[in-house]
Design an enzyme around this catalytic site. Structure first.
Site, PDB file in Angstrom:
ATOM      1  N   HIS A 184       0.848  -1.184   0.000  1.00 49.51           N
ATOM      2  CA  HIS A 184       0.000   0.000   0.000  1.00 49.51           C
ATOM      3  C   HIS A 184       0.887   1.238   0.000  1.00 49.51           C
ATOM      4  CE1 HIS A 184      -3.439  -2.472   1.876  1.00 49.51           C
ATOM      5  NE2 HIS A 184      -3.608  -2.338   0.579  1.00 49.51           N
ATOM      6  N   THR A 185       0.242   2.380  -0.164  1.00 49.07           N
ATOM      7  CA  THR A 185       0.990   3.639  -0.144  1.00 49.07           C
ATOM      8  C   THR A 185       1.792   3.763   1.144  1.00 49.07           C
ATOM      9  OG1 THR A 185      -0.850   4.610  -1.315  1.00 49.07           O
ATOM     10  CG2 THR A 185       0.767   6.119  -0.404  1.00 49.07           C
ATOM     11  N   GLN A 186       3.083   4.025   0.995  1.00 50.22           N
ATOM     12  CA  GLN A 186       3.892   4.191   2.194  1.00 50.22           C
ATOM     13  C   GLN A 186       4.463   5.585   2.291  1.00 50.22           C
ATOM     14  OE1 GLN A 186       6.409   0.673   2.833  1.00 50.22           O
ATOM     15  NE2 GLN A 186       5.239  -0.142   1.123  1.00 50.22           N
ATOM     16  N   GLN A 187       4.327   6.331   1.209  1.00 49.94           N
ATOM     17  CA  GLN A 187       4.770   7.718   1.230  1.00 49.94           C
ATOM     18  C   GLN A 187       4.087   8.458   0.094  1.00 49.94           C
ATOM     19  OE1 GLN A 187       8.834   8.171  -0.060  1.00 49.94           O
ATOM     20  NE2 GLN A 187       8.864   6.089  -0.820  1.00 49.94           N
ATOM     21  N   TRP A 231      -2.987   9.894   1.404  1.00 51.50           N
ATOM     22  CA  TRP A 231      -1.954  10.710   2.043  1.00 51.50           C
ATOM     23  C   TRP A 231      -2.209  12.217   1.871  1.00 51.50           C
ATOM     24  CZ3 TRP A 231       1.772   7.020   3.831  1.00 51.50           C
ATOM     25  CH2 TRP A 231       2.643   7.558   4.783  1.00 51.50           C
TER      26      TRP A 231
END
Lengths: 260, 297, 264
Positions: A32-35, A139
């Site tokens: 998944h999106t980590q940044q 994010w």
């Protein structure tokens, strides 16, 4: 050389090395999106007597690269609310589409009832909280500006963790450090905000944008600004910072090349 | 009814020896009994109107809408079996939403009509289903602006490759009518349901192909036509329901909305006044043959 | 240039990415760097009396050294039948990660409302306290990162305060402080509410003195204690301040008070 059609336009392994297809693998943990990747910086907003003013610059950065310089980070909803997005731009686009479909579904019933800014904020914060609870966050930090159920000015924040809060003035990212003190000076509490004229509020917001441009390296002097009142939204998407003065820069010592 | 007793009308999807699908033709009969629906394509917008026959005095006035919003810029109305119309709307909404999620842009009226035409046609192919008992009118305004894709953030290059094309025009009004067979055509003015013959005759007088009629006048004409078409069916009471889609500069800003109460009432009053004038003339010479459904066949 | 003509002997001529089976990722799995929690600071406090309970919390919300807002309530009426919650009988305070706090409050509120509609009477504090514990433990392996305190009046009309840890361990107490300044306020409460370390002068030889008699405090005195506790916490803890929200539960309903605190 390989002349097979499949090879056309492909990078050659003997020059570039084999393609790393590891990301295509379906086994292993879900990624998944980590940044955030392409990002927008601060959003600032301030309540006043008849509504809310919200602003964000038009820059989308790729790390330290000023990647896109005409990015509209203020999104309108149902001609009554504005959402200002900080953080990942692709997640912003996803949310914008989500809001578009929400608006379409609202139009199915012809009751004429529309979701106000408060409803919109509740909805978005639940989306954020759900996604963070799935370990798949969107994010962003966002500000929602508009009017509440009693047609009073409404301003609130929501972020990737689902955290929410509301205040007479709000600013995300760098703005929380640089702009918020300036905005709190003109509107320390709800009572003070309810006395502000549109002109006073505009001046404070524009001044904040200027200060942010002076000191935030990921900012731009091209910005969008919206004034939301019961008469609707006045959105300008290509404003230029006025009356910049870089005289102070002369006095800065200690960072980078200089002789004296 | 040449079909009765032959057996070829008992199953959907089966041809008769002379190449007809009787189930589809029966579906058309269901449409012919429904309240009249019309659509008018104007130069700056599109109007939809329906004659809603009041089946009970216990029904709340103005509730139970018959015209539906499909996407922000598209509306649809149908004559025939109301539940079939509801399903049509539900499917059309799904099509419009799925188009948006695939192409990140609103579906055009034309594309929606095509998708729905294909959907209805599929219901003529299988013995396990029956055709839709409706004829639907789909109206939309495709934005005349060069639309950004949904969620687009920038405006792209202003000139050169991928830039703006000088003088290129986009969008405009769209009006389509889809029949139980799945056949659909684009129209300047469309009418279906019980009063379609009268309505069509009235629509033809408007010279809609010239695209001169304004939306404001279109609303008045639509109301008048529904009232005129209802004159053949006087024993039943009805409500007039109308929606419209204007261009970006118009009253609905490109969205499909109900015609506001005051404008609707004004149009209805004009329509009633027109009918009164008609009655006076008719008493002078009432030798006109009543227009019946048989004329069509 | 050399690279362009060099043949990789292992691959027997130039190779192209499309023909390759996926190459394996490096050893070990990538770690998620996303951390789903944050601390929004603030403190809460609850004291029960003979016929009342008081629950209070400051209204500051923080992120690191920044103040998000000066007014974010941490104390909520629970289980009323209207949006204004006038007919609520229970109060919940949550401090820690505000988004979890909000989610927990919404969940408990819905459950208590459903109970009221189904049984035709408000939920007792005792029942609600057990239910809250179950909710918290239900997320034992992805906890609500909050310290909750539940207040109300018990079946005998006596003040009741229940305190929790994030995974649902709970007990009924006389008083409890939670959140950022809990370690500052709790000892003060021990001394002032439960008279810990208070002895009667001259009641014995040397240090063998008799303890001060424990008596339930009247409402006004408890209110003053709450104010003093927060005024003191504000002096010494940066995450506490801005405003003080006090909810007082008696048989006549719930009274809400708001007092300003220092905004520095």
């Amino acid at each position: 050389m390989n002349h097979l059609p499949q090879a056309w336009g492909r990078p050659r392994d003997d020059i570039y090395g084999a393609y790393d297809s590891s990301y295509l693998q379906s086994h292993g943990p879900n990624q998944h999106t980590q940044q955030p990747i392409v990002t927008g910086t601060s959003v600032v907003a301030l309540k006043f007597k008849d509504g809310v003013i919200i602003a964000a610059d038009n820059l989308a950065s790729y790390g330290s690269l000023a990647r896109f310089t005409d990015v509209k980070r203020l999104r309108t909803f149902a001609d009554t609310s504005v959402v200002g997005f900080g953080g990942d731009v692709s997640d912003m686009q996803y949310l914008d589409r989500l809001l578009n479909s929400l608006d379409t579904e609202e139009a199915y019933s012809s009751s004429g009832h529309t979701l106000n800014a408060q409803n919109l904020h509740t909805y978005l914060s639940k989306v954020f909280y759900k996604r963070r609870s799935d370990f798949n966050p969107l994010w962003n930090q966002i500000l929602v500006a508009g009017l509440d159920g009693e047609s009073k000015p409404f301003l609130a924040s929501a972020d990737l963790l689902g955290t929410t809060f509301s205040s007479p003035s709000l600013a995300t990212g760098f703005g929380a450090h640089l702009a918020q003190p300036l905005l709190r000076k003109v509107a320390p509490d709800e009572e003070a905000a309810a006395k502000l004229s549109k002109e006073q509020a505009l001046e404070a917001v524009k001044e904040s944008m200027k200060v942010l441009f002076y000191r935030d390296a990921r900012s731009l002097d091209n910005y969008s600004i919206a004034v939301i009142t019961k008469d609707g939204i006045d959105l300008k998407e290509n404003e230029k910072l006025e009356k910049q003065s870089w005289a102070f820069a002369d006095q800065i010592r200690g960072y980078g090349t200089q002789i004296n | 009814m040449t079909s009765i007793g032959t057996g070829y009308d008992l199953t959907n999807s089966v041809f008769s020896p002379d190449g007809r699908n009787f189930q589809v033709e029966y579906a058309v009969k269901a449409v012919e009994n429904g309240g009249t629906s019309i659509g008018i394509r104007c130069k700056d917008g599109v109007v939809l109107a329906v004659e809603k026959i009041i089946t009970s005095k216990l029904l709340k006035v103005g509730a139970n809408k018959r015209i539906a919003t499909i996407d922000r810029h598209v509306g649809a109305v149908s004559s025939g079996l109301v539940p079939d119309g509801r399903h049509f709307v539900s499917r059309a909404r799904d099509e419009a939403a799925s188009w948006r999620s695939t192409y990140k842009t609103p579906i055009t009226t034309k594309d929606l009509a095509s998708r729905m035409g294909g959907y209805l046609q599929a219901y003529t192919l299988y013995s396990s289903v029956r055709p839709f008992g409706i004829t639907a009118i789909v109206a939309g305004w495709d934005s005349e602006l060069e639309l950004p894709v949904d969620g687009q953030v920038g405006s792209g290059p202003s000139i050169g490759s991928g830039g703006k094309v000088e003088g290129k025009t986009y969008g405009g009004p769209g009006l389509y009518m889809i029949e139980p067979s799945g056949m659909y055509w684009g129209y300047y003015g469309a009418a279906t349901g019980k009063g379609r013959q009268t309505a069509k005759a009235e629509l033809e007088k408007l010279d809609l192909a010239a695209l001169k009629l304004s939306l404001q006048d279109g609303v008045k004409e639509a109301a008048r036509i529904i009232y005129v078409a209802h004159a053949d069916n006087k024993d039943k009471e009805f409500e007039l329901e109308m929606t419209w889609i204007s261009n970006i500069d118009g009253p609905t800003k490109g969205r499909h909305q109900e015609v506001p109460k005051d404008i609707l009432e004004e149009a209805e009053n004009l329509a009633k006044k027109y009918l009164e004038g008609e009655d006076d003339e008719e008493t002078k010479d009432d030798d006109k043959p009543a227009e019946g459904d048989k004329m069509e066949e | 240039m050399a690279a362009m003509f060099s043949q990789n002997p292992l691959m027997n001529g130039p190779n192209y990415s499309f023909s390759q089976a996926p190459t394996t990722a490096g050893d070990g799995f990538k770690q998620h760097s996303f951390y789903p929690y944050t601390d929004n600071g603030g403190s809460t406090l609850a004291i029960s009396g003979n016929d009342f309970s008081i629950i209070a919390g400051d209204t500051r919300s923080t992120s690191g050294y920044s103040i998000n807002t000066r007014y974010a309530p941490k104390v909520f009426k629970i289980g009323g039948t209207t949006s204004s919650q006038d007919d609520a009988t229970l109060v919940l305070s949550v401090v820690g990660f505000a988004a979890d706090g909000e989610a927990l409050k919404e969940r408990l509120d819905t459950i208590v409302k459903m109970y009221r509609y189904q049984h035709g009477k408000p939920m007792s504090v005792k029942a609600c306290a057990q239910r809250l514990s179950t909710i918290l433990y239900g997320k034992r392996f992805f906890p609500y990162y909050v310290t909750a305190i539940l207040g109300g009046l018990d079946e005998e009309g006596k003040g009741a305060v229940y305190s929790y840890d994030p995974v649902g361990s709970y007990e009924r107490e006389q008083c409890r402080a939670a959140g950022a300044a809990a370690s500052l306020i709790m000892p003060f409460l021990d001394n002032q509410v439960n008279f810990k370390n208070q002895y009667m002068p001259g009641s014995g030889e040397g240090h063998a003195l008799q303890e001060r008699e424990k008596i339930p405090l009247p409402k006004n005195e408890v209110e003053d204690l709450v104010k003093d506790a927060f005024d003191s916490a504000v002096e010494r803890h940066i995450e506490v301040g801005d405003g003080l929200q006090i909810l007082i539960i008696t048989k006549d309903g719930i009274e809400e008070k708001y007092l300003p605190l220092k905004r520095d």
